[in-house]
Every structure is written in structure tokens, then in C-alpha cells.
Design an enzyme around this catalytic site. Structure first.
Site, PDB file in Angstrom:
ATOM      1  N   SER A   1       0.792  -1.207   0.106  1.00  0.00           N
ATOM      2  CA  SER A   1      -0.032   0.044  -0.010  1.00  0.00           C
ATOM      3  C   SER A   1       0.865   1.158   0.047  1.00  0.00           C
ATOM      4  CB  SER A   1      -0.757   0.152   1.053  1.00  0.00           C
ATOM      5  OG  SER A   1      -0.332   0.075   2.301  1.00  0.00           O
TER       6      SER A   1
ATOM      7  N   LYS B   1      -6.000   4.134   8.674  1.00  0.00           N
ATOM      8  CA  LYS B   1      -5.017   5.005   7.990  1.00  0.00           C
ATOM      9  C   LYS B   1      -5.394   6.376   8.055  1.00  0.00           C
ATOM     10  CE  LYS B   1      -3.057   1.516   5.227  1.00  0.00           C
ATOM     11  NZ  LYS B   1      -3.048   1.005   3.820  1.00  0.00           N
TER      12      LYS B   1
END
Length: 803
Positions: free
Chosen positions: A709, A752
Site C-alpha cells: 500500500s 490509516k
């Protein structure tokens, strides 16, 4: 030797002090003298051929040698012999002659006293003879109930006609206290001496009779117990020889009764197995090891609560109320739990039999409330809660039970849980299911496959019991931190409910509503004794804890409570402690900077990546530098294989962008050799990556990192360092990149974005697909503070990020 052989009385004679006993005139007794004062007195008497008086000490003055510590009466007599012993003591042979009384002190060293003989008063011979006969009768009675008087002493008392000699003989034989002995010794009236002694003998006769009676009863009781014991042991042996041990038969009959009472509620297989073991036990020798093992098996098997269930009627409203009462936020998990129990309630109302147990797995970072959710479910359903900790479990027999051939065999933890719960439908929490260890002793996850499969757990086989147990009515709730570590077949049997990180505002509410009141109660504090301001509590959450959940926040509040409790004890005048931003540091050791705040200043070669960790989200500062070289790339920061591959993909994507002119490179960025500069050779800007070596680093270096990611962040930082264009530091990003430049979706978006929110980022770039499907899971507080921008191509990312 007579008293008249010595000087007339009263006279001054030496004094020997005796601690232990009274001496009497008729005695010839050896004395061992160790005290210097006594030795001097004895030597003086021998040197001057005089008598000595032996005086006993008072009970509270034993060991002392002053006149005030002595009774003022004793025996006057002579020292017949004196011998010095090797150990320093002196042995003297003393002969008593008469009772005497100390009139006054003459000298202290050695002790010398002015002494006079105690003369008996005249008494009526007829009266005293009558009293003497009574005394002799009492002596004979006492001799019958005690062992004070040997036959020869009784004969002496009967034949002697010296009244005072008889009294002295009796006093020296019976156990008199010093005070009693002194009163009888110093008395000059013979009649009173007789009467006092008779009174004492009557008391002593009663005491000895009572003692004799008690001894007789105790002896009889002991004899009875011993007799019964031996008779019982003989009876047991006879019964064993005849094969008719009734106690054993009673025990086996008790097992049969227990089995019959549970017969209707247990399966046929279980009934046959337990019945078979009872019959085996009845044929075994009671002292054999097999009998002991079989008896243990029956104790376990007959404790299983066959057919016993919690009968409380299920109401979805009660479940929802309990969840709302115990937990703040967690809307999605609560909704999913409520949906599950709504289905069960509907099936009950419509009479549909539900044969499948619930297998739910709460997963998320530590401290977010996974186990406490299970506690709330059990509380709402009024079912017992059984917690089975699976962390580090290696032996499959811990779950399935040990076969009875092994020493120390016992049922598995699941069956033991049912026995402890005393119900067949408890709530069972399988804690830390992602930390089950696979070793050479079997794979515990394989046993869990049967436990957690609704189609199989109707007939769960425990190796120890050797029959099937129905687990279909048990509600199984598993907890895990990382779903990826659970084996694929096991994951397939569970329904996962994500419990993710809390936002700072959610932590604030949890601390205010639950943690602070609970910790105050635990530490004996009243609500009125502690107040914490909103800014101080927010600073505590932001700067003193580093976690996705609230476990460490609870610990910090507990630390604060202990300090407040101590402060109130040490300073009673303090009635209330207030915590503000000013005094917060007085109650906590140090701050923990969870996420570094953005500076809002564009930086070259540094980009903000977003990462998911087992303890929540984090902001990764990805750094890059360029060094003159040949186009190689070095990676550091404890990266996993997937992340290294992602870095190489990012480098290839940047090269493609440069080659296709989609990323502009200034000529000034191209390093030239001296010859190239002299010749004025122009180099194609696209060769920039061939003339630099890159070093990519992701702090902190000790923390392992992996995953794809960070792909678009790596593309951004490599593009920045090669093009010499700065990166906006208030923007964070997450997304996987493909070789063709597409931005691919990622997981853990909620954690996140919460991390970006905590770091005061103003804008976040996320993959378009995540924007379309996951945005509704993001807390409103986070969405309101961040500008969330969806991107589908790497060119969009670079256009937004590069200055």
C-alpha cells in the site's frame, strides 16, 4: 548432730540462697553452689565452724541475691562436707536442723543475717492427736489417687509422733507453691499448721480425683477408638475376602443412580460408554491403578451438564441495551451482533428450530473491546461466560482431551468449560485465535475446525470422554488481532466483525463515560475528589498514549488515580484535585508522540505514506536521496519482500514516466563529467535515473514493515528526488501501484485515515475503489477534518503532490 552443739540463738550466721525449693529440718541434701556469694557464705561457715541458714528466693526474684529478694525464713543447719568441682561449682552436703527466721541483715558480702529459731507453741495433746488422725486420713486418701507417697513414707507418717516433723515430711512430698510452703513453714502454731495443711490436702485430693477421672475417660475413649478402628479394618478384610465390600458397592451404586437421572438427557452413545465404565469399575480390584483412573473418568463424565440450558427468553432489545450500556461507538459491530440475535429471536417466535451455533470473530488492534463485547453478549443473554485462552496453545489434546491411556489424562478445555458453566449453551470466548501455535504435537487449528463448524460441532468428539458432545447450542466468539495469521480453512468457518481504531474524540468520550468513573471506584476515590479538564484529557489522549484502543489510556488514568490517592492521604487538607494542562506533567512521567504533526512546508525527497499496523494506523515518512552513480537503488528500514517488490515497481514506473516525458526533468538535474562539460555535450534529461544511485529509507528501522500500500508514496518520493521538485508535506497518501501506473485498492483504510487525522494532515489521496466502497465506514469527525481525494492513475497523484 544437734542444734545445741552450736552457739546460742539468736545468732549471726551466713546465708545461702536457694532458688528452686524449700528445705526442711530433717533433710540431708547435696547442694551445688555456682553463685560467688553462696560459695563465700559456705566457706565462711566452714572456716568458723558455724551454722548456715538456707533461705529460698521469692517467686518474682529468682536469680537475685539481695536480702529484699529472700523469704525471711529458712532452714538452719550445718555443712557436713564441701567439694570443689572441675566446672567451678562447689558441692556441699547440708544437714537441716531447725526452722529459723531472719530478724535483720548483718552483711552483704557474704550474706550474713541475724537469725532466731522458730519454736513451736504449746498445744493440747488430745486435740492435736485428733487433728493428726484427720491429717493421716487425708494423706492416705491422697496416696490412693496420686503417686506422691511411697509405702515407706506412709509408714513413717503413721508411726511418727513428732507433730512438726510429720508436717515437714508431708510438705516436702506434696507439690506446694512457694507462697504456700512459706506460710506453712514460718507458722509457729502447730495446730494452725495442721489445719492449713489439711485444707490444702483436701484441695489436692479433689484436683487429683478430677485428673484421675479425666485420664480414665481419655484412656477409655482412646481404647474405644482403637478398638473400633481395628474391628472396622478386620471387617473390611473379611468383606474383601468374601467379595462383599459394602462401601465400594455403595459408591458404585451412587454412580449408577447419577447415570440413570441423566439418562433421558444424554445421547445413547454417552449412556453406553459411561455405563460400560461403571460395570468395569465394579469388576476391578479397588486398589488397582485402572480402578483409580476409571473412577476419575466417571467423576468427570457425570459432571457434564447434559440437557441443562439457560432458559432466558431472548430479546433483541436487551442485547442492544447491554451493548450500548457497556460500549461507546462501535456502531457497525453492534449492528452486526444485533442482526444475528434478531434472526435467533425471530426463529424462536416462529417455532423454527435453530441447530447452528454462532461463530463470530471480532478482529482488530489490542484494547479496542473485543473480549468485553463478548462479556456484554453473555450478560445480555444471562448465560455463563467461558474464556479459553488460545495464545501459544501447541498441544491439540488441550482442546480435544487426552486419551485415557496417558498418565494425568483429563477432558479438553471445551468440555471442562461446559462443566464449569454447568450449562450446555454458554458463551465461549476463544481468545487470541490468531496466536495458536502449530508444532509436532499436532495442529490445534485442525481441532478448532470441528468446534467452529456448525455442521460438525453437533457431534464433537472428546478423546478423554470417548463419546460425542453436542456443541451446537454454544455461542462461540473468537477474537484476533491479525486475521491473516488464521489458517484459511478456519477463516472460512467464521464470520468476521472488524473492530478498528478509535478516533481521539471517541477516546475522549470513552474516558469520560467509562474509564475515569471505573478507575476512581477501583482506587477508592469519590467523583468529587478529582476533576480533569477537557483540554487536559485531550492532551492525555494525544500525547501520553500510543494505541488504537484504550487499554493504555486506562493504565494512564490508573496511574493518575494512584497519585491522587496518595496526595489526598499525605495532605488531608486537600479535598479536591484538579488536573489541567498546567499540572498534567506532574502526574505523568513522559509523553509518547504517537504521530508526528505535519509542518505544512514542502520538502524534497520526503513523502507521507499511511500504514496499517496491529495496533492501529500510522504515518510513514518515506525518505529518499540521490547519489552520483549508475542507477542502482538501495532499500533500508526493515522491509518485507512485498514492500521491496513494491519499491522496485515504483522505480520502474518512474523510469517509464521519465522516458515518456510524463515527468519533466530539468537539464540542471543531469550530472555531467568534466569532458562532457568541455565538449558542450547535451545529455537527454531522460537519462537522469542512469546517472544517480537512489537510497530509499522508511523509518523507524527497527520496526518490520510489509505490504504493497506504500506504492504511490514510493513513486512520489522517487519522482521528487529525481526531478528536484518538492512534495507537499500536508498531504498523505495510500495505494498500491501497478506497473502500468494504475492505483489499486488497499485495506485498513479506517485506521490509516484516523492516523492522518491525528497528524493534522489536510488532504489524503486514496484509491478510487476504496473511495467508492469504504468511505461510509470512516468516522464523520475524520471525514470533516480531511479532504479525501480519490485517484486512479499515478499521474493524478504526482500532479497533486509535487510543487
Amino acid at each position: 548432730m544437734k542444734l545445741s552443739d552450736y552457739s546460742e540463738f539468736p545468732a549471726n550466721i551466713p546465708v545461702i540462697v536457694e532458688d528452686e525449693l524449700f528445705l526442711y529440718p530433717f533433710m540431708i541434701a547435696p547442694l551445688f553452689l555456682s553463685d560467688e556469694s553462696n560459695i563465700k557464705a559456705a566457706s565462711k561457715a566452714i572456716e568458723e565452724s558455724s551454722l548456715v541458714i538456707i533461705c529460698p528466693t521469692k517467686p518474682s526474684h529468682e536469680g537475685e541475691r539481695g536480702f529484699e529478694s529472700l523469704y525471711n525464713a529458712g532452714v538452719v543447719g550445718s555443712i557436713m562436707r564441701k567439694v570443689s568441682l572441675p566446672d567451678g561449682r562447689v558441692k556441699v552436703l547440708f544437714q537441716g536442723l531447725a526452722r529459723a527466721k531472719v530478724i535483720s541483715k548483718v552483711s552483704d558480702s557474704p550474706l550474713v543475717a541475724h537469725v532466731d529459731v522458730i519454736n513451736a507453741t504449746n498445744v493440747s495433746s488430745l486435740k492435736i492427736d485428733a487433728i493428726l488422725e484427720i491429717l493421716r486420713e487425708k494423706v492416705r486418701t491422697l496416696a490412693g489417687v496420686s503417686n506422691y507417697f511411697p509405702p515407706d513414707l506412709l509408714r513413717t507418717i503413721e508411726e511418727n509422733h513428732d507433730y512438726n516433723r510429720i508436717i515437714d515430711l508431708i510438705c516436702s512430698t506434696v507439690k506446694l507453691k512457694k507462697e504456700q510452703a512459706y506460710k506453712l513453714f514460718v507458722e509457729s502454731n502447730t495446730e494452725k499448721r495442721f489445719l492449713d495443711l489439711i485444707e490444702y490436702l483436701i484441695d489436692e485430693i479433689e484436683a487429683n480425683k478430677l485428673q484421675k477421672e479425666i485420664r480414665s475417660k481419655v484412656h477409655t475413649h482412646i481404647e474405644k477408638i482403637n478398638k473400633e478402628y481395628f474391628l472396622k479394618e478386620q471387617l473390611k478384610q473379611i468383606q474383601k475376602e468374601l467379595g462383599s465390600d459394602t462401601s465400594r458397592e455403595e459408591e458404585i451404586e451412587e454412580y449408577r443412580k447419577k447415570l440413570e437421572t441423566k439418562k433421558e438427557k444424554m445421547s445413547t452413545e454417552a449412556y453406553k460408554e459411561i455405563h460400560k465404565q461403571i460395570e468395569r469399575l465394579s469388576r476391578m480390584h479397588p486398589d488397582s491403578s485402572d480402578a483409580s483412573m476409571t473412577q476419575t473418568y466417571l467423576d468427570w463424565a457425570l459432571e457434564i451438564p447434559f440437557g441443562q440450558e439457560s432458559k432466558k427468553e431472548l430479546k433483541i432489545s436487551e442485547v442492544e441495551n447491554q451493548l450500548d450500556k457497556d460500549h461507546f461507538s462501535l456502531e457497525k459491530p453492534k449492528e452486526r451482533i444485533a442482526e444475528f440475535f434478531a434472526v435467533k429471536e425471530l426463529m424462536e417466535l416462529r417455532g423454527v428450530k435453530d441447530s447452528s451455533g454462532a461463530i463470530i470473530c471480532f478482529f482488530g488492534p489490542p484494547g479496542v473491546g473485543k473480549t468485553s463485547l463478548a462479556n456484554s453478549i453473555a450478560e445480555a443473554l444471562k448465560r455463563p461466560l467461558i474464556r479459553i485462552a488460545l495464545g501459544g496453545l501447541e498441544d491439540v489434546n488441550e482442546l480435544r482431551g487426552h486419551r485415557r491411556t496417558y498418565v494425568g489424562a483429563m477432558p479438553g478445555r471445551i468440555v471442562q468449560g461446559l462443566i464449569d458453566a454447568k450449562k450446555m449453551n454458554p458463551v465461549v470466548v476463544l481468545d487470541e485465535i490468531d496466536k495458536v501455535a502449530k508444532t509436532g504435537r499436532g495442529d490445534p487449528t485442525a481441532a478448532l475446525l470441528e468446534v467452529l463448524d456448525p455442521e460438525q460441532n453437533k457431534e464433537f468428539r472428546d478423546y478423554y470422554l470417548n463419546f460425542n458432545i453436542d456443541l451446537s447450542k454454544v455461542i462461540f466468539i473468537a477474537t484476533a488481532n491479525d486475521v491473516g495469521k488464521i489458517s484459511a480453512p478456519l477463516r472460512d468457518r467464521m464470520e468476521f466483525i472488524s473492530i478498528s481504531s478509535y478516533t481521539p474524540q471517541e477516546k475522549f468520550e470513552i474516558a469520560s463515560r467509562y474509564l475515569i468513573p471505573q478507575e476512581l471506584k477501583k482506587h477508592g476515590l469519590k467523583k468529587s475528589e478529582l476533576s480533569i479538564s477537557k483540554p487536559a484529557l485531550k492532551e492525555l489522549i494525544h500525547s501520553y498514549t500510543r494505541e488504537a484502543g484504550v487499554r493504555n489510556l486506562r493504565r494512564r488514568i490508573a496511574d493518575m488515580s494512584r497519585k491522587v490517592a496518595r496526595e489526598i492521604l499525605e495532605h488531608p487538607e486537600i479535598t479536591k484535585v484538579s488536573l489541567t494542562l498546567k499540572n498534567l506533567k506532574d502526574y505523568f512521567d513522559k509523553t509518547v508522540f504517537e504521530i508526528e504533526k505535519t509542518t505544512k512546508v514542502p520538502v524534497l525527497g520526503v513523502v507521507n505514506g499511511l500504514a496499517w499496523t496491529a495496533v492501529g494506523g500510522d504515518v510513514l515518512k518515506i525518505e529518499s536521496i540521490r547519489i552520483k552513480g549508475k542507477g542502482t537503488m538501495q532499500l533500508t528500514g526493515s522491509l518485507g519482500d512485498v514492500m521491496k517488490e513494491s519499491a522496485h515497481i515504483a522505480y520502474s514506473v518512474v523510469k517509464t514516466l521519465i522516458d515518456t516525458k510524463r515527468l519533466q526533468i530539468e537539464d540542471s538535474n543531469i550530472p555531467l563529467s568534466v569532458k562532457e562539460m568541455e565538449d558542450g555535450i547535451k545529455i537527454d534529461p531522460s537519462e537522469v535515473y542512469k546517472r544517480y544511485d537512489l537510497h530509499l529509507h522508511i523509518p523507524d528501522g527497527a520496526t518490520p514493515k510489509d505490504g504493497p500500500s506504500a506504492g504511490i508514496a514510493m513513486v512520489s518520493v522517487i519522482s521528487s528526488i529525481l526531478s528536484s521538485r518538492k512534495i507537499r508535506s500536508e498531504i498523505a497518501m495510500t495505494g498500491e501501484v501497478s506497473l502500468s501506473g494504475d492505483v489499486l485498492p488497499i485495506g485498513g483504510l479506517r485506521e490509516k485515515l484516523i492516523a492522518a487525522h491525528k497528524a493534522d494532515m489536510s488532504k489524503v489521496l486514496i484509491p478510487l475503489k476504496n473511495y467508492e466502497r469504504d468511505l461510509d465506514e470512516i468516522p464523520n469527525e475524520v471525514k470533516e477534518s480531511l479532504e479525501i481525494v480519490p485517484v486512479s492513475r499515478i499521474e493524478e497523484v504526482l500532479e497533486l503532490i509535487l510543487v
